[in-house]
Design a protein around this motif. Sequence first.
Motif, PDB file in Angstrom:
ATOM      1  N   ALA A 163      69.382 -44.462  94.041  1.00 37.59           N
ATOM      2  CA  ALA A 163      69.870 -44.046  92.726  1.00 37.59           C
ATOM      3  C   ALA A 163      70.498 -42.660  92.807  1.00 37.59           C
ATOM      4  CB  ALA A 163      68.718 -44.052  91.723  1.00 37.59           C
ATOM      5  N   GLU A 164      69.835 -41.773  93.554  1.00 34.77           N
ATOM      6  CA  GLU A 164      70.357 -40.415  93.711  1.00 34.77           C
ATOM      7  C   GLU A 164      71.712 -40.455  94.432  1.00 34.77           C
ATOM      8  OE1 GLU A 164      69.633 -37.783  92.409  1.00 34.77           O
ATOM      9  OE2 GLU A 164      70.325 -36.116  93.666  1.00 34.77           O
ATOM     10  N   GLY A 165      71.809 -41.306  95.431  1.00 32.29           N
ATOM     11  CA  GLY A 165      73.073 -41.458  96.155  1.00 32.29           C
ATOM     12  C   GLY A 165      74.192 -41.933  95.235  1.00 32.29           C
ATOM     13  N   GLN A 166      73.877 -42.909  94.390  1.00 35.19           N
ATOM     14  CA  GLN A 166      74.880 -43.425  93.447  1.00 35.19           C
ATOM     15  C   GLN A 166      75.316 -42.334  92.471  1.00 35.19           C
ATOM     16  OE1 GLN A 166      76.501 -46.095  93.507  1.00 35.19           O
ATOM     17  NE2 GLN A 166      75.334 -47.578  94.692  1.00 35.19           N
ATOM     18  N   ARG A 167      74.336 -41.569  92.011  1.00 37.62           N
ATOM     19  CA  ARG A 167      74.632 -40.496  91.052  1.00 37.62           C
ATOM     20  C   ARG A 167      75.573 -39.473  91.703  1.00 37.62           C
ATOM     21  NH1 ARG A 167      73.023 -35.393  89.366  1.00 37.62           N
ATOM     22  NH2 ARG A 167      71.902 -35.035  91.305  1.00 37.62           N
ATOM     23  N   LEU A 168      75.248 -39.091  92.939  1.00 42.87           N
ATOM     24  CA  LEU A 168      76.067 -38.103  93.645  1.00 42.87           C
ATOM     25  C   LEU A 168      77.460 -38.647  93.936  1.00 42.87           C
ATOM     26  CD1 LEU A 168      73.257 -36.856  96.040  1.00 42.87           C
ATOM     27  CD2 LEU A 168      74.488 -35.399  94.410  1.00 42.87           C
ATOM     28  N   LEU A 169      77.503 -39.940  94.244  1.00 41.35           N
ATOM     29  CA  LEU A 169      78.800 -40.558  94.528  1.00 41.35           C
ATOM     30  C   LEU A 169      79.696 -40.502  93.288  1.00 41.35           C
ATOM     31  CD1 LEU A 169      80.376 -41.943  96.764  1.00 41.35           C
ATOM     32  CD2 LEU A 169      79.452 -44.130  96.017  1.00 41.35           C
ATOM     33  N   GLU A 170      79.089 -40.722  92.121  1.00 38.82           N
ATOM     34  CA  GLU A 170      79.874 -40.615  90.889  1.00 38.82           C
ATOM     35  C   GLU A 170      80.366 -39.188  90.682  1.00 38.82           C
ATOM     36  OE1 GLU A 170      77.401 -42.388  87.816  1.00 38.82           O
ATOM     37  OE2 GLU A 170      77.353 -44.212  89.048  1.00 38.82           O
ATOM     38  N   LEU A 171      79.483 -38.224  90.962  1.00 35.16           N
ATOM     39  CA  LEU A 171      79.883 -36.821  90.809  1.00 35.16           C
ATOM     40  C   LEU A 171      81.014 -36.452  91.779  1.00 35.16           C
ATOM     41  CD1 LEU A 171      76.396 -35.092  90.427  1.00 35.16           C
ATOM     42  CD2 LEU A 171      78.231 -35.135  88.726  1.00 35.16           C
ATOM     43  N   SER A 172      81.059 -37.155  92.910  1.00 30.39           N
ATOM     44  CA  SER A 172      82.059 -36.815  93.933  1.00 30.39           C
ATOM     45  C   SER A 172      83.446 -37.282  93.523  1.00 30.39           C
ATOM     46  CB  SER A 172      81.683 -37.447  95.271  1.00 30.39           C
ATOM     47  OG  SER A 172      81.995 -38.833  95.262  1.00 30.39           O
ATOM     48  N   ALA A 173      83.522 -38.111  92.490  1.00 25.40           N
ATOM     49  CA  ALA A 173      84.801 -38.713  92.111  1.00 25.40           C
ATOM     50  C   ALA A 173      85.542 -37.890  91.066  1.00 25.40           C
ATOM     51  CB  ALA A 173      84.568 -40.130  91.593  1.00 25.40           C
ATOM     52  N   SER A 174      85.264 -36.591  91.045  1.00 21.13           N
ATOM     53  CA  SER A 174      85.795 -35.768  89.950  1.00 21.13           C
ATOM     54  C   SER A 174      87.177 -35.183  90.241  1.00 21.13           C
ATOM     55  CB  SER A 174      84.820 -34.626  89.650  1.00 21.13           C
ATOM     56  OG  SER A 174      84.725 -33.802  90.786  1.00 21.13           O
ATOM     57  N   GLY A 175      87.721 -35.436  91.395  1.00 17.00           N
ATOM     58  CA  GLY A 175      89.039 -34.866  91.696  1.00 17.00           C
ATOM     59  C   GLY A 175      89.854 -35.818  92.539  1.00 17.00           C
ATOM     60  N   PRO A 176      91.043 -35.363  92.957  1.00 17.18           N
ATOM     61  CA  PRO A 176      91.931 -36.232  93.742  1.00 17.18           C
ATOM     62  C   PRO A 176      91.475 -36.345  95.210  1.00 17.18           C
ATOM     63  CG  PRO A 176      92.933 -34.076  93.419  1.00 17.18           C
ATOM     64  CD  PRO A 176      91.629 -34.055  92.669  1.00 17.18           C
ATOM     65  N   GLU A 177      90.559 -35.474  95.623  1.00 23.92           N
ATOM     66  CA  GLU A 177      90.198 -35.416  97.033  1.00 23.92           C
ATOM     67  C   GLU A 177      89.492 -36.694  97.482  1.00 23.92           C
ATOM     68  OE1 GLU A 177      87.742 -32.423 100.045  1.00 23.92           O
ATOM     69  OE2 GLU A 177      87.470 -32.282  97.889  1.00 23.92           O
ATOM     70  N   LEU A 178      89.939 -37.245  98.622  1.00 23.20           N
ATOM     71  CA  LEU A 178      89.259 -38.405  99.190  1.00 23.20           C
ATOM     72  C   LEU A 178      88.927 -38.060 100.645  1.00 23.20           C
ATOM     73  CD1 LEU A 178      88.351 -41.319  98.617  1.00 23.20           C
ATOM     74  CD2 LEU A 178      90.498 -42.084  99.617  1.00 23.20           C
ATOM     75  N   SER A 179      87.717 -37.548 100.852  1.00 18.30           N
ATOM     76  CA  SER A 179      87.335 -37.097 102.188  1.00 18.30           C
ATOM     77  C   SER A 179      86.719 -38.251 102.961  1.00 18.30           C
ATOM     78  CB  SER A 179      86.321 -35.963 102.071  1.00 18.30           C
ATOM     79  OG  SER A 179      85.106 -36.468 101.532  1.00 18.30           O
ATOM     80  N   GLU A 180      86.511 -38.015 104.254  1.00 21.15           N
ATOM     81  CA  GLU A 180      85.813 -39.008 105.067  1.00 21.15           C
ATOM     82  C   GLU A 180      84.417 -39.286 104.518  1.00 21.15           C
ATOM     83  OE1 GLU A 180      86.043 -35.474 107.855  1.00 21.15           O
ATOM     84  OE2 GLU A 180      84.702 -36.807 108.937  1.00 21.15           O
ATOM     85  N   TYR A 181      83.829 -38.244 103.891  1.00 23.58           N
ATOM     86  CA  TYR A 181      82.475 -38.422 103.348  1.00 23.58           C
ATOM     87  C   TYR A 181      82.504 -39.376 102.154  1.00 23.58           C
ATOM     88  CZ  TYR A 181      82.202 -34.212 106.152  1.00 23.58           C
ATOM     89  OH  TYR A 181      82.321 -33.314 107.163  1.00 23.58           O
ATOM     90  N   HIS A 182      83.556 -39.272 101.360  1.00 18.75           N
ATOM     91  CA  HIS A 182      83.713 -40.217 100.247  1.00 18.75           C
ATOM     92  C   HIS A 182      83.719 -41.652 100.776  1.00 18.75           C
ATOM     93  CE1 HIS A 182      85.259 -36.717  97.969  1.00 18.75           C
ATOM     94  NE2 HIS A 182      84.859 -37.383  96.913  1.00 18.75           N
ATOM     95  N   LEU A 183      84.509 -41.845 101.828  1.00 16.43           N
ATOM     96  CA  LEU A 183      84.677 -43.213 102.326  1.00 16.43           C
ATOM     97  C   LEU A 183      83.386 -43.739 102.948  1.00 16.43           C
ATOM     98  CD1 LEU A 183      88.230 -42.532 103.633  1.00 16.43           C
ATOM     99  CD2 LEU A 183      87.628 -44.228 101.891  1.00 16.43           C
ATOM    100  N   GLU A 184      82.722 -42.879 103.715  1.00 20.56           N
ATOM    101  CA  GLU A 184      81.460 -43.331 104.320  1.00 20.56           C
ATOM    102  C   GLU A 184      80.394 -43.582 103.264  1.00 20.56           C
ATOM    103  OE1 GLU A 184      79.896 -42.531 107.915  1.00 20.56           O
ATOM    104  OE2 GLU A 184      81.577 -41.348 108.696  1.00 20.56           O
ATOM    105  N   ALA A 185      80.380 -42.731 102.242  1.00 22.45           N
ATOM    106  CA  ALA A 185      79.412 -42.936 101.161  1.00 22.45           C
ATOM    107  C   ALA A 185      79.730 -44.248 100.428  1.00 22.45           C
ATOM    108  CB  ALA A 185      79.438 -41.760 100.192  1.00 22.45           C
ATOM    109  N   ALA A 186      81.019 -44.503 100.239  1.00 23.30           N
ATOM    110  CA  ALA A 186      81.417 -45.727  99.545  1.00 23.30           C
ATOM    111  C   ALA A 186      80.999 -46.961 100.353  1.00 23.30           C
ATOM    112  CB  ALA A 186      82.927 -45.730  99.306  1.00 23.30           C
ATOM    113  N   ILE A 187      81.156 -46.884 101.684  1.00 21.33           N
ATOM    114  CA  ILE A 187      80.740 -48.012 102.528  1.00 21.33           C
ATOM    115  C   ILE A 187      79.233 -48.230 102.399  1.00 21.33           C
ATOM    116  CG2 ILE A 187      80.477 -48.790 104.928  1.00 21.33           C
ATOM    117  CD1 ILE A 187      83.182 -47.232 105.467  1.00 21.33           C
ATOM    118  N   ALA A 188      78.496 -47.122 102.450  1.00 18.09           N
ATOM    119  CA  ALA A 188      77.038 -47.232 102.315  1.00 18.09           C
ATOM    120  C   ALA A 188      76.670 -47.803 100.949  1.00 18.09           C
ATOM    121  CB  ALA A 188      76.392 -45.865 102.518  1.00 18.09           C
ATOM    122  N   ALA A 189      77.450 -47.421  99.929  1.00 20.30           N
ATOM    123  CA  ALA A 189      77.153 -47.903  98.576  1.00 20.30           C
ATOM    124  C   ALA A 189      77.410 -49.407  98.457  1.00 20.30           C
ATOM    125  CB  ALA A 189      77.986 -47.139  97.546  1.00 20.30           C
TER     126      ALA A 189
END
Lengths: 424, 118
Positions: free
Chosen positions: A270-296
């Motif tokens: 749940a914490e991971g999902q919450r943080l992932l939502e917070l990470s979507a606040s800008g145009p930036e798409l980092s490798e961490y975004h993508l890896e987190a999305a895969i994990a999600a």
Amino acid sequence: MTELHEHLFRREAGRLVATLTRIFGVENLALAEDVVQDAFCRALEVWPFRGVPDNPSAWLMATAKHRALDVLRRERTARTLAPELARALEPAEPLFTEDAIRDDQLRMMLSCCHPGLSEAAQVALMLHILCGFSVDEVAGAFVSTHAGVEKRLSRAKHVLAQSQRLFEIADPADFAARLPAVQRALYLLFNEGYHGASPEAAVRAELCREALRLTGLLLEHSVATTPATYALAALMCLHAARLPARLDAAGHLSVLAEQDRSRWDPDLMAEGQRLLELSASGPELSEYHLEAAIAAVHASAPRLEDTNWAHIVWLYDTLLAVRPSPVVALNRAIAVAQRDGPERGLEAIAAIADRKRLDGYPFYHAALGELELRRGKNDAARRHFGAALALARNAMERQFLEQRMEACDAGKADLAWHPGPSCR
Amino acid sequence: MSQFVYLYRSTNEASRAAMGSPEQLQKSMQAWMAWMKRLADQGHIKDQGHPLERTGKLVKGTQRTITDGPYAESKDVIGGYTLIEAKDLAEAAELSKGCPILEGGGVVEVRPVLQTGM
């Protein structure tokens, strides 16, 4: 009586050294470490009689402070420390406020990621200074020798001392420039815990926990809470959630396909999902975004067969564009095999441009073995697992691969395995 | 039941060397607390006692000369004491075997308290 909090001294070591180094100056890191050692000695003399104080952190900081003041007075007399240091001491109280101490750990974290240091040295330095790992404990974590780690750390501390001053966190431009290195070091620390070669599951879980804790420190500072930092924290939580299921009841490595998903930690997910939502606040798409999305995507599948492999392949394609790496390409090929079957997966592996670089990676050979096995080529599969076995880095991996070789004899293919943090 | 004093003795060097990493310190601390608790649960602790500062003064001779404590060279220092109740000296000595100071090169000195009226 107050309970002794788990890993209390490890946490406090980092806090205390960071604060004392700010006060003494980065060139006096050894002195700071010495004072902390004194404060710890004191605790060991006093607490068995008096019990753990109500606020152990405050007790240790106060003790270290007194000791630091002693040292500064003595050094001032001896004039071995810079005169401005003695002046800095005069109003002693503001040096030890909660806010100042909190900033110190951040300052130290950024200082450890000095551009003059290799990534491996940065990670070792963070573990040593901020997480209180001794040379032997760092060596254990990275499966290297005491002498090797000692050399690496002393060289790193030398570079740190030469930098004259700790990293200045007040300058937003400097901060933004240094932040990616810090994120990368934390990612590597976490990855070492998740996938590393240490045979001890307990050691590896500690590395994941420390990486999460240090990332949590970043999240406490507004200047560090960029979308990429949130995404990094999200990917750590989503992977850490799976840790309890990575070892089965007998302590054997359990691949994703076989994991008991009810043992995934719901709070961390749940914490991971919450943080992932917070990470979507800008145009930036980092490798961490993508890896987190895969994990999600994995986390959102109640059963393996519910996994949206097409989405995962797409995410890996995007990740490859952001950070090309043969390990990412391998993970992509495995997802392709899940979506389109083992032949397509093997083709995707054959198409990896620099796959020579995977030769020393046991799970490359294991992937080939698994896909060959799945399409009924048991002998070829067996050869690949044999190659993987020869490269296995610990007993757990060996045991897992021996099991796969037995499966080749029985002609029993596995369904899927091993998507995890990708950059190694 | 008779009373005994445990004197915990070690050198500064030994105790520092034995402390090790923060995680090892954590274990030593847990061991100390568990040991003290075990003795208390078994009714052997008359007075938990106190830790002692490592520095002090020595007052000496008819001249009452005051000097700094003998601890500058950090020889064997008494770091604290505890008042113990036990059947006899043998039992008191046996009970002290669990003291974590022994892991770090320290010594427990077990001394019977002289009973009044003897």
